[in-house]
Design an enzyme around this catalytic site. Structure first.
Site, short mmCIF file in Angstrom:
data_model
loop_
_atom_site.label_atom_id
_atom_site.label_comp_id
_atom_site.label_asym_id
_atom_site.label_seq_id
_atom_site.Cartn_x
_atom_site.Cartn_y
_atom_site.Cartn_z
N LYS A 15 -66.98 4.22 75.72
CA LYS A 15 -65.43 4.37 76.23
C LYS A 15 -65.24 5.16 77.44
O LYS A 15 -65.78 6.07 77.68
CB LYS A 15 -64.63 4.41 74.82
CG LYS A 15 -65.07 3.41 73.63
CD LYS A 15 -63.79 3.90 72.51
CE LYS A 15 -64.17 2.79 71.50
NZ LYS A 15 -63.47 2.95 70.26
N TYR A 55 -61.63 -7.12 70.01
CA TYR A 55 -61.00 -6.59 68.88
C TYR A 55 -60.65 -7.85 68.04
O TYR A 55 -60.57 -7.50 66.59
CB TYR A 55 -59.94 -5.48 69.17
CG TYR A 55 -60.69 -4.25 69.57
CD1 TYR A 55 -61.70 -3.43 68.53
CD2 TYR A 55 -60.47 -3.69 70.65
CE1 TYR A 55 -62.20 -2.37 68.77
CE2 TYR A 55 -61.46 -2.59 71.06
CZ TYR A 55 -61.83 -2.15 69.96
OH TYR A 55 -62.41 -0.56 70.44
N ASN A 157 -62.53 8.28 70.36
CA ASN A 157 -64.01 8.48 69.63
C ASN A 157 -65.28 7.86 70.20
O ASN A 157 -66.19 7.70 69.75
CB ASN A 157 -63.72 7.76 68.22
CG ASN A 157 -63.66 6.34 68.40
OD1 ASN A 157 -63.79 5.68 69.21
ND2 ASN A 157 -63.03 5.63 67.27
N HIS A 160 -67.88 2.30 71.16
CA HIS A 160 -67.73 1.18 70.19
C HIS A 160 -69.01 0.70 69.80
O HIS A 160 -69.99 0.49 70.48
CB HIS A 160 -66.71 -0.02 70.67
CG HIS A 160 -67.16 -1.08 70.13
ND1 HIS A 160 -66.31 -1.67 68.88
CD2 HIS A 160 -67.98 -2.28 70.23
CE1 HIS A 160 -66.76 -2.55 68.33
NE2 HIS A 160 -67.88 -3.15 69.17
N GLU A 171 -69.31 -10.58 69.66
CA GLU A 171 -69.06 -9.43 70.56
C GLU A 171 -70.35 -9.82 71.68
O GLU A 171 -69.71 -9.37 73.01
CB GLU A 171 -69.19 -7.99 70.12
CG GLU A 171 -67.97 -7.95 69.06
CD GLU A 171 -67.98 -6.42 68.61
OE1 GLU A 171 -66.96 -6.14 67.85
OE2 GLU A 171 -69.03 -5.57 68.51
P1 ADP Z 1 -64.57 1.40 64.76
O1 ADP Z 1 -64.68 1.57 66.39
O2 ADP Z 1 -65.14 2.58 64.00
O3 ADP Z 1 -65.27 -0.08 64.49
P2 ADP Z 1 -62.09 -0.05 64.34
O4 ADP Z 1 -62.92 -1.23 64.60
O5 ADP Z 1 -61.36 0.10 62.84
O6 ADP Z 1 -63.30 1.43 64.29
O7 ADP Z 1 -61.03 0.25 65.21
C1 ADP Z 1 -61.56 0.07 66.61
C2 ADP Z 1 -60.90 1.53 67.38
O8 ADP Z 1 -59.56 1.47 67.52
C3 ADP Z 1 -61.59 2.69 66.89
O9 ADP Z 1 -62.71 2.95 67.44
C4 ADP Z 1 -60.35 3.68 67.52
O10 ADP Z 1 -60.51 4.03 68.86
C5 ADP Z 1 -59.09 3.01 67.20
N1 ADP Z 1 -58.35 3.21 66.12
C6 ADP Z 1 -58.67 2.51 64.96
N2 ADP Z 1 -57.92 2.98 63.96
C7 ADP Z 1 -57.09 3.79 64.44
C8 ADP Z 1 -55.91 4.38 64.06
N3 ADP Z 1 -55.67 4.62 62.71
N4 ADP Z 1 -55.35 5.50 64.92
C9 ADP Z 1 -55.52 5.28 66.14
N5 ADP Z 1 -56.59 4.63 66.67
C10 ADP Z 1 -57.29 3.96 65.93
MG MG Z 2 -64.96 -1.89 64.59
#
Ligand code: ADP
Ligand code: MG
Length: 202
Positions: A15, A55, A157, A160, A171
């Site tokens: 990212k 997403y 974070n 992805h 994806e």
């Molecule tokens: P992952 O990336 O671990 O698969 P998700 O698919 O649940 O997580 O969410 C996609 C992205 O959305 C996350 O990587 C993060 O950047 C953001 N995100 C998810 N949940 C939250 C939240 N509660 N608050 C802020 N950002 C979030």
């Molecule tokens: Mg995810």
């Protein structure tokens, strides 16, 4: 269609925050040393449409992500911003579009046995604050939902990684054309996947 387990593929996106923090090499090394094989790689600045589509490829993502967020708040004894998973995800998606289009990202496809699961394991949990030590998110980021909520932004974070094989299969074609993915062999695969270890001793 490739069906051998060693042919499993997963999508990873480095990212914008990770690119800015000069962590591209650090991240690639984690997957490479595990034994996964890089079969596709590109740098791009995604559009908002590309991010929203990415997403929402999985029709359950809105509900699951909302529920995951609510559970994460509650496990820390905190009150979630809403009890409605879809309301939470709508806000996350709006902020994700801003986050993911802020600068260049690196899109990659990694191949190997259990690629989806292993990438998730090495990457660590979604909220960096709670991500296990030794994972990429646990080792390189301090971000939390408290901070991202406070500033009305997505949690930063770094990475992805596809959440399941089904997600990966949707994806990968979203980010790569067929001829951008390369089917090839690396010699270490013999040691990793062949039934017999041959040709080691003279
Ligand atoms: P992952 O990336 O671990 O698969 P998700 O698919 O649940 O997580 O969410 C996609 C992205 O959305 C996350 O990587 C993060 O950047 C953001 N995100 C998810 N949940 C939250 C939240 N509660 N608050 C802020 N950002 C979030
Ligand atoms: Mg995810």
């Amino acid at each position: 269609m490739n069906t051998h387990p060693k042919k499993e593929r997963t999508l990873v996106i480095i990212k914008p925050d990770a690119v800015q923090r000069a962590l591209i090499g650090e991240i690639i090394v984690r997957y490479e040393r595990l034994g996964l094989k890089l079969v596709g790689l590109k740098m791009t600045v995604p559009s908002e449409e590309q991010v929203e589509q990415h997403y929402t490829l999985d029709p359950n993502w809105r509900r699951v992500t909302g529920e995951k967020t609510i559970a994460s708040y509650k496990s820390r004894g905190l009150t979630p911003p809403s009890e409605d998973p879809l309301e939470i995800t709508a806000k996350i998606l709006k902020n994700l579009k801003k986050y993911m289009t802020a600068g260049p990202v690196i899109c990659m496809v990694w191949e190997g046995a259990h690629a989806v699961e292993l990438v998730r394991k090495v990457t660590g949990g979604t909220e960096p604050r709670g991500a296990a030590v030794g994972t990429i998110r646990g080792d390189f980021v301090v971000d939390s939902y408290i901070m991202s909520d406070n500033d009305d932004r997505a949690v930063r974070n770094l990475i992805h990684g596809s959440g399941s094989v089904e997600e990966a299969n949707m994806e990968i074609p979203h980010w790569f054309t067929k001829d951008e993915l390369i089917d090839y062999k690396v010699s270490r695969e013999d040691v990793m996947y062949e039934a017999e270890l041959r040709n080691i001793l003279p």
